[in-house]
Design a protein around this motif. Structure first.
Motif: not given
Lengths: 280, 350
Positions: A33-62
């Motif tokens: 969804n383009p709105d999600d991309e617009a809302g994903f305002n990040y700065t170098p050094g931040q991370f995100a949780e990568l999510s796979i339904a059925g397995l879980g999430e992992i914190p990974i640097g962007i």
């Protein structure tokens, strides 16, 4: 009510194997969804949780810089349940991303300063983001000299090899690529551990900040080198890793002293860390 | 704020009245122990209890909570995309909660509701709940609320306070929400003479019985690192078996895990209580574990409650003095003793 635990759906755009041991892959993700991309305002050094339904999430640097539009990128080491599954996923498959999370390298403070980036192994992801960000034509003039010391055990274990080669060609960044050892007769960069190469290249601490990310053993031996070069603890910046779940400072897992690494960190100065329990 | 009086024989009628307009939760005797649960009928309510074995935290932060659901069906365009699940946020009343347990929600609010992120489930349950507390006339020997920033008649986190006066209850409205609830009640009587004074005397005697059992002021002066490195943790952790009972029972232990569960082609993301007593809590994917020893885990729990939390919020401790951990610890570790060690022990080398 906005739910900070709900991942944005994304599509895997491409998967690149980064290293010769095939343990590191880079995933380029595109928001559904383009709105999600617009809302994903990040700065170098931040991370995100990568999510796979059925397995879980992992914190990974962007690994991308916000100056790179249209996609985000993560380089993932294959270690556990989620990362093993992710390594078997293909371009076109759907997964989730939650973020951006955590704090970032202090770009307002770094403005007008010389920046020394020291990285080891696969901890180079948010450092790549930082380098791309600083080298962007709109940003380059905001920073002084940029020096990079980046090492891996062998040439085949370096990340982002093409970009490293391209940065080597530029005159507005001092690249010092190194490997612990190699039998490649055509290897044209340095050989030696990151602390030793840092000592040899001796980047000036004058008006400079150092950002250090890498395995604990590299950090342990690099810090005294930086101290000898005159970097005070307030000007040495690092990024911590902890097991995380919520990523928003609620679940309690990554607590160290008064801080939650996921929300108050992961970026800390050495001076800040000296006031916290040494439990990371 | 207004007061009213309800005689004990009229209480069931009042409870039924409330059950007509709200979901009412209260202490119910289940087996050997009391537990907060939804009242099916007013007779289930048992206010003649000391306290529940489990804290009422599950009313806001359930032991396991469905966060999202998803399908993994091949060909389904929504496959792999998490969806929110419907929740029941109809208004409810928690009846008979002890003041210390209610105070715990206020301490936990600081964790679940921040400027940056708000936990949607916690927030909506908090907003839809009216807390009607029951004052403690006769605290247990393991209680120490008065040393932990609360008290047997603490109204700081209640909407209405009930005081058991023997023949009936004195109801004191504390908040606007409580005032409204009491205004809607039919069957309350005007407060008989001397009841307010009687309640005040009960409060005084309960507080005197509890006394002040430790003083953490000296802990504020010590640095985190100094306390972290103190030698007494060796003694504190000696008998601990890392069973996690303390964290499970504690009203201010909010830590949770997030797990995905799949059955055939459908799945759910759930969150479940977790405990800093378990080594898996901090184990990295790559194998490193910052709290790989029992001592480190025991220290983490007490330091978080008595030093990190107070330092982070500059107020309060993450403990309300309910005494559940003291009562149920299988090896008799007493947080009051640990608090005294942290406050009094000289950590400088002798």
């Amino acid at each position: 009510m906005n739910n900070p635990y709900l991942p944005y759906p994304v599509k895997i755009d491409s998967v690149v194997t980064e290293t010769e041991d095939r343990n590191l892959k880079t995933f380029k993700l595109v928001f559904l969804n383009p709105d999600d991309e617009a809302g994903f305002n990040y700065t170098p050094g931040q991370f995100a949780e990568l999510s796979i339904a059925g397995l879980g999430e992992i914190p990974i640097g962007i690994a991308t810089s916000p100056t790179e539009k249209g996609y985000i990128m993560f380089t993932v080491n294959k270690v556990g349940k989620v990362t093993n599954h992710l390594h078997n996923m293909q371009a076109g498959e759907i997964m989730g991303v939650r973020g951006p999370l955590g704090n970032w390298y202090p770009w307002d403070v770094l403005e007008g300063k010389n920046v020394v980036i020291i990285g080891g192994g696969f901890a180079f992801t948010t450092l790549r983001s930082s380098i791309v960000y600083m080298l962007d034509s709109a940003n380059r003039s905001r920073f002084g000299d940029i020096t990079v010391v980046y090492g891996a055990r062998s040439p085949g274990l370096l990340l982002y090899k093409e970009e490293l080669a391209a940065w080597e060609q530029r005159d507005d960044i001092n690249m010092h690529i190194t490997v612990d050892g190699t039998d490649d007769p055509n290897w044209k960069y340095n050989i030696g551990f990151v602390p030793a190469i840092t000592k040899e290249k001796a980047p000036s601490s004058e008006n400079a900040y150092a950002i250090v990310c890498g395995p604990p053993i590299m950090i342990k031996f690099t810090l005294p080198v930086l101290t000898d070069l005159g970097f005070p603890a307030e000007r040495i910046i690092t990024s911590l890793e902890m097991r995380m779940k919520c990523g928003i400072g609620i679940c309690g897992r990554c607590n160290i002293g008064t801080e939650y690494v996921c929300k108050d960190g992961p970026v800390f100065t050495l001076e800040q860390l000296s006031r916290l329990p040494n439990e990371y | 704020m207004s007061e009213t009086y309800v005689s004990k024989e009229k209480l069931p009628g009042i409870v039924e009245q409330l059950m007509g307009t709200h979901r009412v939760f209260g202490p119910i005797l289940k087996g050997q122990y009391h537990q907060f649960a939804l009242l099916e009928e007013s007779a289930d309510l048992d206010l003649a209890f000391r306290n529940t074995r489990l804290s009422p935290k599950a009313l806001f932060h359930p032991h396991s909570e469905r966060m999202f659901e998803f399908t993994l069906e091949k060909g389904n365009p929504d496959a792999g995309i998490l969806k929110e699940v419907p929740k029941d946020y109809r208004s409810r009343i928690v009846l008979g909660i002890r003041p210390c347990d209610a105070y715990a929600f206020k301490l936990d609010d600081r964790n679940f509701i921040t400027d940056q992120f708000k936990d949607p489930w916690w927030v909506q349950r908090r907003e839809s709940t009216t807390l009607v507390g029951l004052a403690c006339n006769d605290p247990c020997s393991t209680c120490f609320c008065t040393s932990a920033g609360s008290g047997p008649f603490d109204t700081s986190s209640l909407d209405v306070l009930l005081v058991d006066l023997g023949e009936g209850y004195l109801l004191q409205a504390v908040t606007h929400k409580g005032e409204q609830l009491m205004g809607d009640l039919a069957g309350g009587e005007s407060v008989p003479e001397h009841c307010t004074e009687q309640a005040a005397a009960l409060k005084q005697s309960a507080e005197a019985q509890l006394g002040i059992q430790f003083n953490l002021d000296p802990v504020k002066q010590k640095s985190m690192v100094e306390l972290f490195d103190a030698p007494f943790w060796e003694d504190v952790q000696f008998s601990c078996i890392n069973c996690g009972t303390c964290t499970f029972l504690c009203p201010t232990c909010w830590c949770f895990d997030i797990q995905d569960e799949v059955y055939q082609s459908r799945g759910e993301r759930i969150r479940i209580w977790d405990s800093c007593m378990f080594p898996l809590f901090t184990l990295h994917g790559a194998g490193h574990n910052p709290r790989d020893q029992k001592l480190k885990r025991v220290r983490q729990r007490f330091m978080h409650k008595l030093k990190y939390y107070p330092d982070k919020y500059a107020d309060g401790i993450a403990c309300v003095g309910c005494g559940r951990c003291v009562q149920h610890c299988p090896v008799n570790i007493d947080i009051r003793q640990v608090a005294r060690l942290m406050a009094e022990s000289c950590v400088c080398p002798v």
